[in-house]
Motif scaffolding. Structure first.
Motif, PDB file in Angstrom:
ATOM      1  N   SER A 147      -1.590   1.303  -8.033  1.00 27.70           N
ATOM      2  CA  SER A 147      -1.344   2.322  -9.049  1.00 27.70           C
ATOM      3  C   SER A 147      -0.354   3.341  -8.506  1.00 27.70           C
ATOM      4  CB  SER A 147      -2.647   3.035  -9.434  1.00 27.70           C
ATOM      5  OG  SER A 147      -2.386   4.176 -10.237  1.00 27.70           O
ATOM      6  N   VAL A 148       0.732   3.569  -9.232  1.00 27.92           N
ATOM      7  CA  VAL A 148       1.694   4.567  -8.768  1.00 27.92           C
ATOM      8  C   VAL A 148       1.087   5.968  -8.815  1.00 27.92           C
ATOM      9  CG1 VAL A 148       3.768   3.256  -9.343  1.00 27.92           C
ATOM     10  CG2 VAL A 148       2.709   4.714 -11.083  1.00 27.92           C
ATOM     11  N   ASP A 149      -0.003   6.127  -9.554  1.00 32.26           N
ATOM     12  CA  ASP A 149      -0.689   7.423  -9.583  1.00 32.26           C
ATOM     13  C   ASP A 149      -1.490   7.685  -8.314  1.00 32.26           C
ATOM     14  OD1 ASP A 149       0.233   8.045 -12.166  1.00 32.26           O
ATOM     15  OD2 ASP A 149      -1.354   6.839 -13.070  1.00 32.26           O
ATOM     16  N   SER A 150      -1.612   6.688  -7.460  1.00 28.16           N
ATOM     17  CA  SER A 150      -2.388   6.861  -6.224  1.00 28.16           C
ATOM     18  C   SER A 150      -1.499   7.028  -5.002  1.00 28.16           C
ATOM     19  CB  SER A 150      -3.317   5.660  -6.013  1.00 28.16           C
ATOM     20  OG  SER A 150      -2.569   4.480  -5.763  1.00 28.16           O
ATOM     21  N   ILE A 151      -0.206   7.227  -5.194  1.00 31.23           N
ATOM     22  CA  ILE A 151       0.705   7.423  -4.051  1.00 31.23           C
ATOM     23  C   ILE A 151       0.303   8.675  -3.284  1.00 31.23           C
ATOM     24  CG2 ILE A 151       3.073   8.037  -3.405  1.00 31.23           C
ATOM     25  CD1 ILE A 151       4.039   6.194  -5.655  1.00 31.23           C
ATOM     26  N   GLY A 153       0.831  -1.200   0.000  1.00 26.62           N
ATOM     27  CA  GLY A 153       0.000   0.000   0.000  1.00 26.62           C
ATOM     28  C   GLY A 153       0.862   1.244   0.000  1.00 26.62           C
ATOM     29  N   ALA A 154       0.406   2.288  -0.726  1.00 23.56           N
ATOM     30  CA  ALA A 154       1.188   3.519  -0.852  1.00 23.56           C
ATOM     31  C   ALA A 154       0.358   4.741  -0.512  1.00 23.56           C
ATOM     32  CB  ALA A 154       1.761   3.633  -2.266  1.00 23.56           C
ATOM     33  N   GLY A 155      -0.603   4.556   0.407  1.00 28.03           N
ATOM     34  CA  GLY A 155      -1.334   5.699   0.920  1.00 28.03           C
ATOM     35  C   GLY A 155      -0.500   6.372   2.004  1.00 28.03           C
ATOM     36  N   HIS A 156      -1.148   7.112   2.876  1.00 31.68           N
ATOM     37  CA  HIS A 156      -0.407   7.869   3.886  1.00 31.68           C
ATOM     38  C   HIS A 156       0.319   6.944   4.863  1.00 31.68           C
ATOM     39  CE1 HIS A 156      -2.310  11.417   2.278  1.00 31.68           C
ATOM     40  NE2 HIS A 156      -3.457  10.772   2.328  1.00 31.68           N
ATOM     41  N   ALA A 157      -0.276   5.803   5.187  1.00 31.63           N
ATOM     42  CA  ALA A 157       0.389   4.845   6.075  1.00 31.63           C
ATOM     43  C   ALA A 157       1.554   4.171   5.367  1.00 31.63           C
ATOM     44  CB  ALA A 157      -0.608   3.792   6.564  1.00 31.63           C
ATOM     45  N   GLY A 158       1.320   3.705   4.157  1.00 35.05           N
ATOM     46  CA  GLY A 158       2.364   3.017   3.407  1.00 35.05           C
ATOM     47  C   GLY A 158       3.571   3.892   3.139  1.00 35.05           C
ATOM     48  N   CYS A 159       3.325   5.161   2.799  1.00 38.38           N
ATOM     49  CA  CYS A 159       4.437   6.087   2.531  1.00 38.38           C
ATOM     50  C   CYS A 159       5.327   6.254   3.759  1.00 38.38           C
ATOM     51  CB  CYS A 159       3.887   7.457   2.107  1.00 38.38           C
ATOM     52  SG  CYS A 159       3.146   7.471   0.458  1.00 38.38           S
ATOM     53  N   GLU A 160       4.706   6.460   4.926  1.00 35.16           N
ATOM     54  CA  GLU A 160       5.498   6.654   6.146  1.00 35.16           C
ATOM     55  C   GLU A 160       6.223   5.377   6.546  1.00 35.16           C
ATOM     56  OE1 GLU A 160       6.116   9.469   7.462  1.00 35.16           O
ATOM     57  OE2 GLU A 160       4.526  10.780   6.709  1.00 35.16           O
ATOM     58  N   THR A 198      12.337   0.850  -3.183  1.00 33.81           N
ATOM     59  CA  THR A 198      11.848   0.490  -4.509  1.00 33.81           C
ATOM     60  C   THR A 198      10.327   0.590  -4.523  1.00 33.81           C
ATOM     61  OG1 THR A 198      13.684  -1.038  -4.874  1.00 33.81           O
ATOM     62  CG2 THR A 198      11.727  -1.361  -6.231  1.00 33.81           C
ATOM     63  N   ILE A 199       9.772   1.155  -5.589  1.00 33.16           N
ATOM     64  CA  ILE A 199       8.316   1.252  -5.743  1.00 33.16           C
ATOM     65  C   ILE A 199       7.894   0.294  -6.856  1.00 33.16           C
ATOM     66  CG2 ILE A 199       6.383   2.763  -6.344  1.00 33.16           C
ATOM     67  CD1 ILE A 199       8.110   5.114  -5.308  1.00 33.16           C
ATOM     68  N   ARG A 200       6.869  -0.496  -6.603  1.00 32.43           N
ATOM     69  CA  ARG A 200       6.420  -1.471  -7.596  1.00 32.43           C
ATOM     70  C   ARG A 200       4.896  -1.417  -7.729  1.00 32.43           C
ATOM     71  NH1 ARG A 200       9.236  -5.980  -8.960  1.00 32.43           N
ATOM     72  NH2 ARG A 200      10.961  -4.524  -8.749  1.00 32.43           N
ATOM     73  N   GLN A 201       4.417  -1.252  -8.965  1.00 34.19           N
ATOM     74  CA  GLN A 201       2.976  -1.286  -9.210  1.00 34.19           C
ATOM     75  C   GLN A 201       2.570  -2.737  -9.431  1.00 34.19           C
ATOM     76  OE1 GLN A 201       0.831   1.759 -11.560  1.00 34.19           O
ATOM     77  NE2 GLN A 201       0.225   0.093 -12.934  1.00 34.19           N
ATOM     78  N   ALA A 202       1.901  -3.302  -8.442  1.00 32.11           N
ATOM     79  CA  ALA A 202       1.446  -4.693  -8.499  1.00 32.11           C
ATOM     80  C   ALA A 202       0.493  -4.928  -7.342  1.00 32.11           C
ATOM     81  CB  ALA A 202       2.624  -5.662  -8.417  1.00 32.11           C
ATOM     82  N   ARG A 254       2.178  14.529  -5.638  1.00 29.98           N
ATOM     83  CA  ARG A 254       3.368  14.635  -6.490  1.00 29.98           C
ATOM     84  C   ARG A 254       4.643  14.809  -5.651  1.00 29.98           C
ATOM     85  NH1 ARG A 254       1.952  19.046  -8.904  1.00 29.98           N
ATOM     86  NH2 ARG A 254       0.582  17.983 -10.369  1.00 29.98           N
ATOM     87  N   GLU A 255       4.573  15.670  -4.646  1.00 31.66           N
ATOM     88  CA  GLU A 255       5.753  15.925  -3.807  1.00 31.66           C
ATOM     89  C   GLU A 255       6.129  14.701  -2.979  1.00 31.66           C
ATOM     90  OE1 GLU A 255       7.954  18.308  -3.455  1.00 31.66           O
ATOM     91  OE2 GLU A 255       7.098  19.632  -4.964  1.00 31.66           O
ATOM     92  N   MET A 256       5.115  13.997  -2.450  1.00 35.35           N
ATOM     93  CA  MET A 256       5.415  12.793  -1.675  1.00 35.35           C
ATOM     94  C   MET A 256       6.024  11.721  -2.565  1.00 35.35           C
ATOM     95  SD  MET A 256       5.408  11.492   1.395  1.00 35.35           S
ATOM     96  CE  MET A 256       4.141  12.173   2.481  1.00 35.35           C
ATOM     97  N   ARG A 257       5.490  11.588  -3.767  1.00 35.64           N
ATOM     98  CA  ARG A 257       6.048  10.600  -4.695  1.00 35.64           C
ATOM     99  C   ARG A 257       7.497  10.954  -5.033  1.00 35.64           C
ATOM    100  NH1 ARG A 257       3.440   8.779 -10.565  1.00 35.64           N
ATOM    101  NH2 ARG A 257       5.257   7.598 -11.295  1.00 35.64           N
ATOM    102  N   ASN A 258       7.772  12.222  -5.228  1.00 40.29           N
ATOM    103  CA  ASN A 258       9.129  12.662  -5.524  1.00 40.29           C
ATOM    104  C   ASN A 258      10.080  12.307  -4.378  1.00 40.29           C
ATOM    105  OD1 ASN A 258      11.129  14.261  -7.096  1.00 40.29           O
ATOM    106  ND2 ASN A 258      11.010  15.633  -5.328  1.00 40.29           N
TER     107      ASN A 258
END
Length: 668
Positions: A39-43, A14-21, A120-124, A107-111
């Motif tokens: 989806s990497v567009d949903s980071i 997961g790459a929402g707010h929890a996954g990012c942190e 590593t980020i993986r869309q799967a 966009r800034e968080m993804r950057n």
């Protein structure tokens, strides 16, 4: 054909707010980390409200920042309006809230993620967890690829078997029409994980050009912007802000809703999931509060480069035609054009009582969990859980001690303790009223409370920590100076006091004593204090609060000391509660189910009474005495300590900490 196989230290699902942190914390600690997203567009997507912070939530963001998290830094880069809430009340409930440019935030968080070493980020889509003898060894994706790992964090948010619903329309999608994750639930159930079905919702997004703002109240940001992150220089973020707007529903709005309740999936039974109590849909509000003839509607911009506006306070799952009619009865929205319909979303999450305080599953070693997947609501609650899960997964891999914050240390500690010890059948939301020691856990002192811990873990830089130490020294020195600086009852002083509505002096006093007066503060006393040093705003704030609320702060610290007594009485994870005589059956069952880490945590479990805690304390004392006898080779003939005395002492100790009356008649 053989499937792809790779190995990592940490897997984050997961790459929402929890996954990012979680992913950032693990990678910054030097562990090879892979983060999966559908989806990497949903980071770092903000699928609902376009803001960060708010009452109690702002506390969480500042605590996260003090520990080394990213959310505070990211919103400082991307906010379009900032406001300190509850300033008319005491400092314990002051809380920052900022409107975000949603696309820019993502966009800034993804950057940041894409430029973090070891990540590593993986869309799967992860479809299975791999567990061997109760230990997680990896995950498997829908394509069949296997990713071996030493620990994993599940941060699936609202995507598991997600279903978006309005009226008769039901789509098996995640938020904003993104792909749902439909396979992982069955794998989790197969490994004995208990699942819940929760729901949340979001209001319509409308076209700014179709709104009549002249019928609404304009809401401005603060003139002096306070950053979320302690590392952000306040002068660098002072800028022109956009406005938000306030309007209200009308009786006509409520009539339309009441006339169409039979078409609402919330009331027809089409929605099975339990929704958040403190963020109800507009249908819920109209039904539950029939005496109210209007409800607030906050019209908020979604960003600088879009005309989409968010209608806060009017989430709904009513049919499309009803939504159009309903929204157009709101003053200023008479000709509104809907860009995206409101909808409810159902999703799978876990019973969080299956977790330890480290957010590791009790039954599966190496599997951690964070965010809305744990049954909470909100971006901020999600982010702090993801961070804590990521840190503890990393500590496990590194062979270091786990990291747990207790209720006296942080709102984060309150949040996680509530999740893992209290029964909740609805999405959990953090509130200031949940924190017993909120005068100590203010959002303004999060750095003083927690940055040292973040530095010790390796997530706060030496430079940041040195800055903190200088701040602490400046606060202490100024408080001592004010306590020692006497002023007499001169004409100048008396005139000042009369002008400011304060009682004149009969004898001399200290500057600190004047600051303690409700009508005065540190800044106001500048003219009486010509030798005052030049100090930063954040230091002045701490000096003022610590002097003015000194008595209350000392009293709360005493309460914390009492709380710590039971919190420091640790319980073995394999403790046999059925062996404790006189412990009620319900209490024994609950304690066996939750496996609390301490007596203090046990005392907060629903169904465990103060009398049960008293029984436990006496039992532990007896065990300690027996162990001491065996260790010291004391003859068995030596009499036991007088049990009545033990019982009374334990009862008093329990009462001190829980604040509940405990009967001496515990039938030990």
């Amino acid at each position: 054909m053989p499937n792809l196989e790779e190995s990592y230290d940490i897997v984050v699902v997961g790459a929402g707010h929890a996954g990012c942190e979680a992913a950032l914390a693990a990678a910054r600690l030097g562990l090879e980390t892979i983060m999966f997203t559908v989806s990497v567009d949903s980071i770092a997507l903000m699928p609902c409200n376009p803001n960060i912070g708010g009452s109690s939530k702002g506390h969480l963001v500042r605590e996260l920042d003090a520990l080394g998290g990213e959310m505070g830094k990211n919103i400082d880069k991307t906010f379009i309006q900032s406001k300190m809430l509850n300033e008319s009340k005491g400092p314990a409930v002051h809380s920052l809230r900022a409107q975000a440019d949603k696309q820019n935030y993502s966009r800034e968080m993804r950057n940041t993620l894409e430029n973090t070493d070891h990540l590593t980020i993986r869309q799967a889509e992860v479809s299975d967890i791999i567990v061997e003898n109760g230990v997680l060894t990896g995950v498997k994706t829908f394509s069949g690829a296997v990713y071996h790992c030493k620990a994993a964090v599940l941060a699936t948010g609202t995507y598991l078997k997600a279903r978006c619903i309005y009226g008769d329309v039901s789509n098996a999608t995640g938020p904003n029409g993104l792909q749902a994750a439909n396979y992982l639930t069955e794998s989790l159930k197969a490994h004995g994980i208990e699942m819940y079905r929760f729901k949340t919702g979001t209001p319509a997004r409308v076209d700014k050009r179709s709104i009549d703002f002249s019928k609404m109240e304009e809401q401005f940001g603060d003139k002096k912007i306070v950053p979320f992150s302690f590392s952000t220089d306040p002068e660098t973020i002072q800028k022109e802000q956009v406005s938000c707007w306030l309007t209200y529903t009308s009786e006509k709005t409520h009539e339309i809703i009441r006339a169409n309740l039979d078409r609402s999936p919330l009331f027809s039974g089409a929605i099975e999931g339990t929704g958040p109590r403190y963020c109800p849909s507009i249908e819920d509000k109209v039904v539950k509060f029939p005496d109210k003839n209007r409800h607030q509607v906050f019209v908020e911009p979604e960003g600088l480069y879009t005309n989409e506006m968010y209608l806060g306070g009017m989430s709904s799952s009513l049919p499309e035609d009803v939504q159009h009619a309903m929204y157009r009865t709101v003053p200023g929205l008479e000709h509104v054009k809907i860009v995206r319909n409101a909808y409810a979303i159902e999703y799978d999450c876990i019973n969080s009582r299956q977790l330890n305080a480290t957010l590791e599953f009790k039954a599966i070693s190496g599997l951690f969990s964070g965010g809305q997947f744990n049954g909470s609501s909100g971006y901020e609650e999600a982010a702090v859980q993801g961070f804590m899960a990521g840190v503890n997964a990393s500590m496990k891999v590194l062979g270091r001690d786990s990291f747990v914050l207790d209720r006296s240390q942080a709102y984060i500690g309150v949040l996680i303790d509530d999740l893992v010890t209290k029964e909740s059948h609805e999405p959990y939301r953090m509130m200031t009223s949940r924190a017993e020691y909120r005068l100590l856990l203010r959002q303004d002192n999060a750095d003083l409370r927690l940055m040292g811990i973040g530095h010790e873990m390796g997530l706060v830089t030496d430079e940041q920590y040195e800055k903190l130490l200088k701040k602490e020294a400046a606060i202490d020195a100024e408080i001592k100076r004010l306590e020692a600086t006497n002023i007499g009852a001169s004409r100048e002083v008396q005139d000042f006091l009369e002008r400011n509505g304060s009682t004149i002096l009969k004898t001399g006093t200290t500057l600190a004593e004047l600051i303690r007066r409700p009508e005065l503060n540190y800044v106001m006393l500048t003219e009486l204090d010509p030798k005052r040093p030049e100090l930063p705003t954040d230091v002045i704030e701490q000096v003022d609060i610590n002097i003015k609320y000194d008595g209350y702060i000392r009293r709360q610290k005493q309460q914390v000391a009492q709380y710590k007594k039971l919190e420091n009485k640790k319980l073995d994870a394999n403790f046999d509660y059925s062996s404790v005589k006189s412990l009620r059956k319900e209490a024994a069952q609950k304690l066996d189910l939750y496996r609390p880490m301490s007596i203090g945590q046990a005392s907060r479990i629903s169904g465990v009474s103060p009398a049960d805690i008293s029984v436990l304390l006496v039992h532990l004392e007896q065990l300690r005495y027996q162990n001491r006898m065996e260790k010291d080779s004391i003859p068995d003939s030596e009499p036991e300590p007088e049990r009545k005395t033990e019982r009374l002492a334990s009862s008093r100790e329990t009462e001190e900490v829980t604040g509940k009356e405990v009967s001496d008649d515990c039938r030990i």
